[in-house]
Design a protein around this motif. Structure first.
Motif, PDB file in Angstrom:
ATOM      1  N   ARG A 160       0.830  -1.204   0.000  1.00 23.09           N
ATOM      2  CA  ARG A 160       0.000   0.000   0.000  1.00 23.09           C
ATOM      3  C   ARG A 160       0.867   1.257   0.000  1.00 23.09           C
ATOM      4  NH1 ARG A 160      -2.981  -1.054   4.202  1.00 23.09           N
ATOM      5  NH2 ARG A 160      -1.996   0.318   5.732  1.00 23.09           N
ATOM      6  N   THR A 161       1.890   1.273   0.847  1.00 24.90           N
ATOM      7  CA  THR A 161       2.790   2.428   0.876  1.00 24.90           C
ATOM      8  C   THR A 161       3.584   2.534  -0.416  1.00 24.90           C
ATOM      9  OG1 THR A 161       3.006   2.546   3.276  1.00 24.90           O
ATOM     10  CG2 THR A 161       4.861   3.365   1.994  1.00 24.90           C
ATOM     11  N   CYS A 162       4.028   1.394  -0.936  1.00 28.29           N
ATOM     12  CA  CYS A 162       4.791   1.422  -2.183  1.00 28.29           C
ATOM     13  C   CYS A 162       3.967   2.024  -3.317  1.00 28.29           C
ATOM     14  CB  CYS A 162       5.262   0.014  -2.545  1.00 28.29           C
ATOM     15  SG  CYS A 162       6.604  -0.615  -1.506  1.00 28.29           S
ATOM     16  N   ARG A 163       2.699   1.659  -3.388  1.00 28.03           N
ATOM     17  CA  ARG A 163       1.838   2.236  -4.430  1.00 28.03           C
ATOM     18  C   ARG A 163       1.729   3.744  -4.266  1.00 28.03           C
ATOM     19  NH1 ARG A 163      -1.323  -2.346  -3.376  1.00 28.03           N
ATOM     20  NH2 ARG A 163      -2.724  -1.112  -2.064  1.00 28.03           N
ATOM     21  N   ASP A 164       1.590   4.203  -3.017  1.00 27.46           N
ATOM     22  CA  ASP A 164       1.504   5.643  -2.773  1.00 27.46           C
ATOM     23  C   ASP A 164       2.767   6.365  -3.220  1.00 27.46           C
ATOM     24  OD1 ASP A 164      -1.001   5.282  -1.707  1.00 27.46           O
ATOM     25  OD2 ASP A 164      -0.332   5.340   0.384  1.00 27.46           O
ATOM     26  N   LEU A 165       3.907   5.685  -3.099  1.00 24.33           N
ATOM     27  CA  LEU A 165       5.192   6.293  -3.464  1.00 24.33           C
ATOM     28  C   LEU A 165       5.552   6.080  -4.930  1.00 24.33           C
ATOM     29  CD1 LEU A 165       7.327   5.315  -0.329  1.00 24.33           C
ATOM     30  CD2 LEU A 165       6.217   7.506  -0.794  1.00 24.33           C
ATOM     31  N   GLY A 166       4.726   5.335  -5.664  1.00 24.40           N
ATOM     32  CA  GLY A 166       5.021   5.065  -7.069  1.00 24.40           C
ATOM     33  C   GLY A 166       6.043   3.971  -7.266  1.00 24.40           C
ATOM     34  N   ILE A 167       6.182   3.083  -6.298  1.00 24.04           N
ATOM     35  CA  ILE A 167       7.160   2.001  -6.355  1.00 24.04           C
ATOM     36  C   ILE A 167       6.468   0.712  -6.778  1.00 24.04           C
ATOM     37  CG2 ILE A 167       8.740   0.579  -4.967  1.00 24.04           C
ATOM     38  CD1 ILE A 167       9.204   3.041  -3.199  1.00 24.04           C
ATOM     39  N   ARG A 168       7.064  -0.030  -7.723  1.00 21.57           N
ATOM     40  CA  ARG A 168       6.495  -1.306  -8.145  1.00 21.57           C
ATOM     41  C   ARG A 168       6.651  -2.336  -7.027  1.00 21.57           C
ATOM     42  NH1 ARG A 168       8.663  -4.159 -11.648  1.00 21.57           N
ATOM     43  NH2 ARG A 168      10.725  -3.174 -11.720  1.00 21.57           N
ATOM     44  N   THR A 169       5.785  -3.343  -7.030  1.00 24.94           N
ATOM     45  CA  THR A 169       5.766  -4.315  -5.938  1.00 24.94           C
ATOM     46  C   THR A 169       5.912  -5.739  -6.458  1.00 24.94           C
ATOM     47  OG1 THR A 169       3.343  -4.374  -6.028  1.00 24.94           O
ATOM     48  CG2 THR A 169       4.349  -2.855  -4.457  1.00 24.94           C
ATOM     49  N   VAL A 170       6.615  -6.544  -5.655  1.00 23.03           N
ATOM     50  CA  VAL A 170       6.832  -7.955  -5.991  1.00 23.03           C
ATOM     51  C   VAL A 170       6.443  -8.786  -4.778  1.00 23.03           C
ATOM     52  CG1 VAL A 170       8.478  -9.723  -6.703  1.00 23.03           C
ATOM     53  CG2 VAL A 170       8.745  -7.364  -7.531  1.00 23.03           C
ATOM     54  N   ALA A 171       5.585  -9.786  -4.977  1.00 22.60           N
ATOM     55  CA  ALA A 171       5.188 -10.702  -3.910  1.00 22.60           C
ATOM     56  C   ALA A 171       5.863 -12.043  -4.113  1.00 22.60           C
ATOM     57  CB  ALA A 171       3.675 -10.886  -3.900  1.00 22.60           C
ATOM     58  N   VAL A 172       6.103 -12.742  -3.018  1.00 21.12           N
ATOM     59  CA  VAL A 172       6.459 -14.159  -3.071  1.00 21.12           C
ATOM     60  C   VAL A 172       5.337 -14.927  -2.405  1.00 21.12           C
ATOM     61  CG1 VAL A 172       8.966 -13.884  -3.170  1.00 21.12           C
ATOM     62  CG2 VAL A 172       7.823 -13.885  -0.947  1.00 21.12           C
ATOM     63  N   HIS A 173       5.114 -16.152  -2.862  1.00 24.27           N
ATOM     64  CA  HIS A 173       4.000 -16.901  -2.292  1.00 24.27           C
ATOM     65  C   HIS A 173       4.292 -18.391  -2.301  1.00 24.27           C
ATOM     66  CE1 HIS A 173       2.444 -18.602  -6.089  1.00 24.27           C
ATOM     67  NE2 HIS A 173       2.843 -17.474  -6.633  1.00 24.27           N
ATOM     68  N   SER A 174       3.829 -19.052  -1.267  1.00 26.06           N
ATOM     69  CA  SER A 174       3.864 -20.510  -1.217  1.00 26.06           C
ATOM     70  C   SER A 174       2.724 -21.051  -2.076  1.00 26.06           C
ATOM     71  CB  SER A 174       3.699 -20.975   0.233  1.00 26.06           C
ATOM     72  OG  SER A 174       2.389 -20.658   0.685  1.00 26.06           O
ATOM     73  N   ASP A 175       2.693 -22.358  -2.236  1.00 27.14           N
ATOM     74  CA  ASP A 175       1.587 -22.958  -2.989  1.00 27.14           C
ATOM     75  C   ASP A 175       0.262 -22.714  -2.292  1.00 27.14           C
ATOM     76  OD1 ASP A 175       3.356 -23.884  -4.905  1.00 27.14           O
ATOM     77  OD2 ASP A 175       3.565 -25.863  -3.998  1.00 27.14           O
ATOM     78  N   ALA A 176       0.279 -22.718  -0.949  1.00 29.60           N
ATOM     79  CA  ALA A 176      -0.956 -22.469  -0.207  1.00 29.60           C
ATOM     80  C   ALA A 176      -1.446 -21.043  -0.385  1.00 29.60           C
ATOM     81  CB  ALA A 176      -0.736 -22.768   1.280  1.00 29.60           C
ATOM     82  N   ASP A 177      -0.552 -20.129  -0.731  1.00 28.55           N
ATOM     83  CA  ASP A 177      -0.893 -18.707  -0.881  1.00 28.55           C
ATOM     84  C   ASP A 177      -0.985 -18.271  -2.344  1.00 28.55           C
ATOM     85  OD1 ASP A 177      -1.226 -17.950   1.740  1.00 28.55           O
ATOM     86  OD2 ASP A 177       0.848 -17.323   2.033  1.00 28.55           O
ATOM     87  N   GLU A 178      -1.135 -19.216  -3.235  1.00 29.30           N
ATOM     88  CA  GLU A 178      -1.113 -18.869  -4.660  1.00 29.30           C
ATOM     89  C   GLU A 178      -2.128 -17.791  -5.013  1.00 29.30           C
ATOM     90  OE1 GLU A 178      -1.366 -21.075  -9.047  1.00 29.30           O
ATOM     91  OE2 GLU A 178      -1.866 -22.170  -7.206  1.00 29.30           O
ATOM     92  N   ASP A 179      -3.297 -17.857  -4.374  1.00 30.31           N
ATOM     93  CA  ASP A 179      -4.345 -16.879  -4.671  1.00 30.31           C
ATOM     94  C   ASP A 179      -4.595 -15.957  -3.480  1.00 30.31           C
ATOM     95  OD1 ASP A 179      -6.205 -15.827  -6.561  1.00 30.31           O
ATOM     96  OD2 ASP A 179      -7.839 -16.765  -5.437  1.00 30.31           O
ATOM     97  N   ALA A 180      -3.625 -15.814  -2.594  1.00 24.37           N
ATOM     98  CA  ALA A 180      -3.784 -14.954  -1.421  1.00 24.37           C
ATOM     99  C   ALA A 180      -3.847 -13.488  -1.841  1.00 24.37           C
ATOM    100  CB  ALA A 180      -2.633 -15.166  -0.452  1.00 24.37           C
TER     101      ALA A 180
END
Length: 623
Positions: free
Chosen positions: A19-39
């Motif tokens: 949320r803060t990154c979006r406000d600052l204009g910074i792109r975001t990268v998530a990592v996810h486990s298989d259980a969190d594929e659609d988190a």
């Protein structure tokens, strides 16, 4: 300038960082486990990278995989959030070695404070080396990590060895480090308060102390309600806490956001630890000081200097953690579909879930944090408790009612709480107090939804009956179809449809909002289960059956435990791991283990039969 940030975390904190990154204009990268594929944190990120597996040790604790993910996704910075690898100096070094910006303190500072034993030595303190009867009670505590994992209260020397073994196993599973230590326990009956100081430091020698927070309301050593500033502290004690926090930061050349935690007993402050990361409860500090701590972390990582003085504190803020758990059943974590989560306007909601998401067994059961800010503490309490009371939380059992009652408890409103609050008041706070008209409202809404032509006939109709399970008790309600519509004895039905029922009760109109998901019905804040008209026969369980209180993994069975073994009442027999915590399943009575179905490594669902203990007196009667 940082242009892309990978959050080395999941859930609520990853969403918060993004949320803060979006406000600052910074792109975001998530990592996810298989259980969190659609988190949710995966869905809101610009880019996501899979970490194969589900268990934390395979995924969010694999620093090597996370660094590879950051490089592959083109991120130029990594924010660790809290938990997992947030206080892992080796991970910080790996991030820096890959040419990435580490949004956190220097690895050397993390290393100095990561072990609570070394941190105490750095502050001129030391843990207990040998425990005697005079030292009791004591607290066994994981040297690494936090969040209540790897912690056990010991009140007798006979419990010490088992507590050490259990704490080591839980700490190793949660943090990859099984080191534990022992210190005097000053909570509970000692009426100690958990107070902490937020610090923020830049690389140019400026250290801010951003007020105090009180985090005394805890269960299993995990915080439930936090507030800023900590109420009722004498100015001299507050100054002492600020001085100790700044000293801790300067001794390790700290840079970034961190928290120094204390146990306050009377007017004495006892240093607990320094958390070299952002805390879960950081929003209350943000609300009081009007700043974004994640944005400040990013600015500091870019090399910017802080102002000479921090902003001025204004008002009071309180945060409540909403968990998928049942406080009345030993805080048992809950799983399933979160059908709806909605909190009224006027409070801040930080969450990693949205409507329709599934709460699984692999991670912490926290659903969200609700934060209220107001001019005074009393106003903040009123705003937060009112919002939680009106919130729609549809799905598994949660601690929502406990939060509302805690906020309104006389000891809390008078700021006379301590870390033993729930030990003393849990029974009262979890006593059932359901709305008596909720089952009727549910039945009327259901009747409207199922009645194609309104249900009225030209002949007098017999009362219709519906049964609901509410707070573990069965309730039967009756209503009729009339020429004027639906009717019930003792009330006047003003309006009824599938979503809303309005009843006139002794001249007072009450509104009931209804949501139904299969057999589960939510009427305002009351959860019901619709029971079938003709109950199906159920298989009888043998007396003494031990059932899994939650879905999880059997991680241990007591040594030499086998069918036919003698057991004592309260003896730990089986250990389940669910949502990053270990739970003991104990013998309900002294007798013989007549059946054992639990096998280490086996996944079990809630209600699964683990073992059967036949009581000693029952054996005698059968002979």
């Amino acid at each position: 300038m940082i242009t892309s940030v990978l959050a080395a975390n999941r859930g609520e904190i990853a969403c918060r960082i993004f949320r803060t990154c979006r406000d600052l204009g910074i792109r975001t990268v998530a990592v996810h486990s298989d259980a969190d594929e659609d988190a949710l944190h995966t869905r809101v990120a610009d880019t996501s990278v899979r970490l194969p597996g589900a268990a934390p040790a395979e995924t969010y604790l694999r620093g090597d995989l996370i660094v590879k993910a950051a490089v592959a996704a083109g991120a130029d910075a990594v924010h660790p959030g809290y938990g997992f690898l947030a206080e892992n100096a080796g991970f910080a070094r790996a991030v820096l070695a890959a040419g990435l910006v580490w949004i956190g303190p220097p690895p050397e500072a993390i290393e100095a404070m990561a072990s609570k034993t070394r941190a105490k030595e750095l502050m001129g303190l030391a843990p207990l080396r040998e425990v005697t009867e005079a030292d009791l009670p004591v607290l066994v505590k994981a040297a690494a990590g936090g969040g209540g994992r790897g912690m056990r209260i010991v009140r007798s020397l006979a419990q010490l060895d088992a507590a050490l073994e259990s704490a080591r196993a839980e700490a190793a599973s949660a943090f990859g480090d099984g080191e534990v230590f022992v210190e005097p326990y000053l909570g509970g009956e000692a009426h100690g308060r958990h107070v902490e100081v937020q610090i923020l430091a830049d690389a140019h020698g400026t250290v801010w102390t951003l007020g105090t927070r009180d985090c005394s309301l805890q269960r299993r050593h995990q915080k439930v309600i936090e507030e800023a500033p900590a109420p009722g502290l004498e100015p001299a004690l507050t100054d002492e806490l600020y001085a100790l926090a700044e000293r801790a930061a300067r001794r390790v050349d700290y840079v970034g956001a961190g928290t120094v935690e204390f146990l306050v007993a009377g007017e004495k402050a006892h240093f607990l630890e320094m958390n070299t990361r952002l805390q879960v409860e950081h929003p209350v500090t943000e609300a009081v000081f009007g700043i974004d701590l994640v944005a400040e972390q990013i600015r500091i990582a870019e090399g910017h200097a802080l102002a000479d003085r921090p902003p001025r504190a204004r008002g009071h803020a309180i945060e409540a953690r909403l968990y998928a758990e049942d406080p009345a059943r030993d805080w048992a974590p809950q799983t399933g579909t979160l059908h709806r989560l909605a909190v009224p306007d006027g409070v801040r909601l930080d969450t990693g879930y949205t409507d329709g998401d599934v709460i699984g067994v692999h991670y912490d059961p926290m659903l969200a944090k609700a934060v209220a800010h107001a001019a005074t503490r009393a106003e903040a309490i009123r705003r937060l408790s009112g919002a939680l009371e009106r919130a729609a939380v549809h799905g598994p059992v949660t601690n929502r009612d406990l939060l509302v009652r805690s906020l309104r408890h006389p000891r809390f409103t008078a700021a006379r709480m301590d870390t033993g609050f729930y030990d003393r008041h849990l029974a009262d706070l979890t006593a059932p107090a359901p709305d008596p008209y909720a089952p009727l409202a549910a039945a009327l809404a259901d009747a409207h939804g199922r009645s194609r032509f309104g249900g009225w006939r030209n002949l007098p109709s017999q009362p219709q009956t519906k049964r609901y399970l509410r707070a573990g008790e069965e309730h039967e309600v009756h209503y009729r179809h009339t020429r004027q519509g639906l009717a019930a004895d003792g009330v006047r039905v003003v309006h009824a449809d599938v979503c809303l029922v309005v009843l006139d009760i002794d001249g007072v109109r009450r509104r009931f909002e209804i949501a139904r998901y299969g057999e589960h019905v939510h009427v305002n804040a009351t959860a019901l289960t619709a029971l079938p008209r003709f109950p199906e026969p159920t298989a009888a369980l043998a007396p003494g059956s031990l059932l899994a209180p939650m879905p999880g993994t059997v991680v241990r069975v007591a040594e030499d435990l086998a069918e036919g073994a003698s057991v004592e009442a309260g003896q730990p027999l089986i250990w389940l791991e669910a949502m990053k915590m270990r739970h003991e399943i104990c013998a309900p009575a002294s007798g013989t283990l007549s059946a054992l179905h639990a096998v280490p490594g086996r996944q079990v669902e809630v209600g699964a039969l683990l073992a059967v203990v036949t009581e000693a007196d029952k054996e005698d009667r059968d002979q």
